[in-house]
Scaffold this motif. Structure first.
Motif, PDB file in Angstrom:
ATOM      1  N   GLY A 119      33.467  43.705  36.537  1.00 40.57           N
ATOM      2  CA  GLY A 119      33.385  45.032  36.763  1.00 40.57           C
ATOM      3  C   GLY A 119      33.538  45.955  35.652  1.00 40.57           C
ATOM      4  O   GLY A 119      33.120  45.652  34.395  1.00 40.57           O
ATOM      5  N   ASP A 120      34.142  47.255  35.893  1.00 37.88           N
ATOM      6  CA  ASP A 120      33.900  48.208  34.848  1.00 37.88           C
ATOM      7  C   ASP A 120      35.092  47.827  33.892  1.00 37.88           C
ATOM      8  O   ASP A 120      35.234  48.343  32.522  1.00 37.88           O
ATOM      9  CB  ASP A 120      34.156  49.715  35.509  1.00 37.88           C
ATOM     10  CG  ASP A 120      32.987  49.922  36.373  1.00 37.88           C
ATOM     11  OD1 ASP A 120      31.860  49.571  36.051  1.00 37.88           O
ATOM     12  OD2 ASP A 120      33.188  50.445  37.275  1.00 37.88           O
ATOM     13  N   LYS A 146      35.924  48.163  39.897  1.00 34.85           N
ATOM     14  CA  LYS A 146      34.376  48.169  40.288  1.00 34.85           C
ATOM     15  C   LYS A 146      34.147  49.591  40.753  1.00 34.85           C
ATOM     16  O   LYS A 146      34.707  49.887  41.751  1.00 34.85           O
ATOM     17  CB  LYS A 146      33.825  47.037  41.106  1.00 34.85           C
ATOM     18  CG  LYS A 146      33.861  45.504  40.443  1.00 34.85           C
ATOM     19  CD  LYS A 146      33.385  44.545  41.377  1.00 34.85           C
ATOM     20  CE  LYS A 146      33.549  43.243  40.752  1.00 34.85           C
ATOM     21  NZ  LYS A 146      32.957  42.280  41.626  1.00 34.85           N
ATOM     22  N   ARG A 178      34.780  37.834  40.868  1.00 33.65           N
ATOM     23  CA  ARG A 178      33.336  38.435  40.393  1.00 33.65           C
ATOM     24  C   ARG A 178      32.184  38.398  42.062  1.00 33.65           C
ATOM     25  O   ARG A 178      31.340  38.833  41.839  1.00 33.65           O
ATOM     26  CB  ARG A 178      32.587  37.239  39.589  1.00 33.65           C
ATOM     27  CG  ARG A 178      33.164  37.078  38.143  1.00 33.65           C
ATOM     28  CD  ARG A 178      32.549  36.092  37.280  1.00 33.65           C
ATOM     29  NE  ARG A 178      32.835  36.421  35.955  1.00 33.65           N
ATOM     30  CZ  ARG A 178      33.919  35.704  35.494  1.00 33.65           C
ATOM     31  NH1 ARG A 178      34.840  34.925  36.362  1.00 33.65           N
ATOM     32  NH2 ARG A 178      34.360  36.105  33.950  1.00 33.65           N
ATOM     33  N   GLY A 210      33.370  43.005  46.213  1.00 30.03           N
ATOM     34  CA  GLY A 210      33.097  44.441  45.790  1.00 30.03           C
ATOM     35  C   GLY A 210      31.709  44.480  45.785  1.00 30.03           C
ATOM     36  O   GLY A 210      30.625  44.485  46.320  1.00 30.03           O
TER      37      GLY A 210
END
Length: 181
Positions: A124-125, A144, A178, A181
């Motif tokens: 994610g971020d 995310k 992973r 989301g």
């Protein structure tokens, strides 16, 4: 290593999270009737919808009895637990607005349990590991978009996991994260 062992026994992450967020979640027992349908209830259920039973088995090696939503005490915070015979295997906490996601992320990334030596798993971020506390196998925090996730695999034995067990559990949590989301 001695400090890590001492600190993880003194203040497990679950207790730290409870204190940091004022006891934001509580797990219901299977004998309770479901809570009334509200927007907050829907948010709690959505945390459970993010992970399948098959994913729990792949991550923990154990088939859960069922997913049980936790009860959110604050808007924007929800948790789901997957358990076997009353023992938690895996939990997923989500933080979204109106919860202060950035402040929560900063809090989780600071202090005693933030593992600054572990490389970011690149999910994610933003993502990072926290040191596993007593009866935890691994803890992964990732964001995310506007949602922050705290994914925790529990130790299926009693007590502290070894460093190698924690590393193996981290790889499994990263693989699961992973897919969320």
């Amino acid at each position: 290593m001695i400090l890590r062992s001492l600190f993880t026994r003194v203040a497990p992450l679950s207790a730290a999270l409870g204190v940091a967020f004022g006891g934001i979640v509580a797990c219901g027992s299977g004998s309770e009737s479901p809570p009334p349908e509200t927007s907050q209830t829907v948010a709690v259920e959505s945390a459970c919808d993010r992970v399948t039973t098959e994913q729990v088995v792949a991550t923990t090696g154990v088939a859960p009895d069922a997913a049980k939503p936790g009860l959110s005490k604050n808007p924007g915070v929800s948790t789901c637990y997957w358990s076997k015979a009353g023992k938690t295997l895996l939990s997923l906490a989500t933080f979204t607005a109106p919860a202060d996601v950035k402040a929560t992320e900063r809090e989780l990334k600071s202090g005693l349990f933030y593992d600054e030596k572990a490389l970011s798993p690149g999910i994610g971020d933003s993502s990072f590991f926290r040191l596993a506390g007593h009866n935890e196998a691994a803890v992964l925090v990732f964001r995310k978009g506007p949602t922050l996730y705290v994914l925790t695999a529990r130790n299926q034995g009693d007590g502290q996991v070894t460093v190698l067990e924690e590393q193996a559990a981290r790889l499994k949590l990263a693989s699961l994260a992973r897919q969320i989301g």
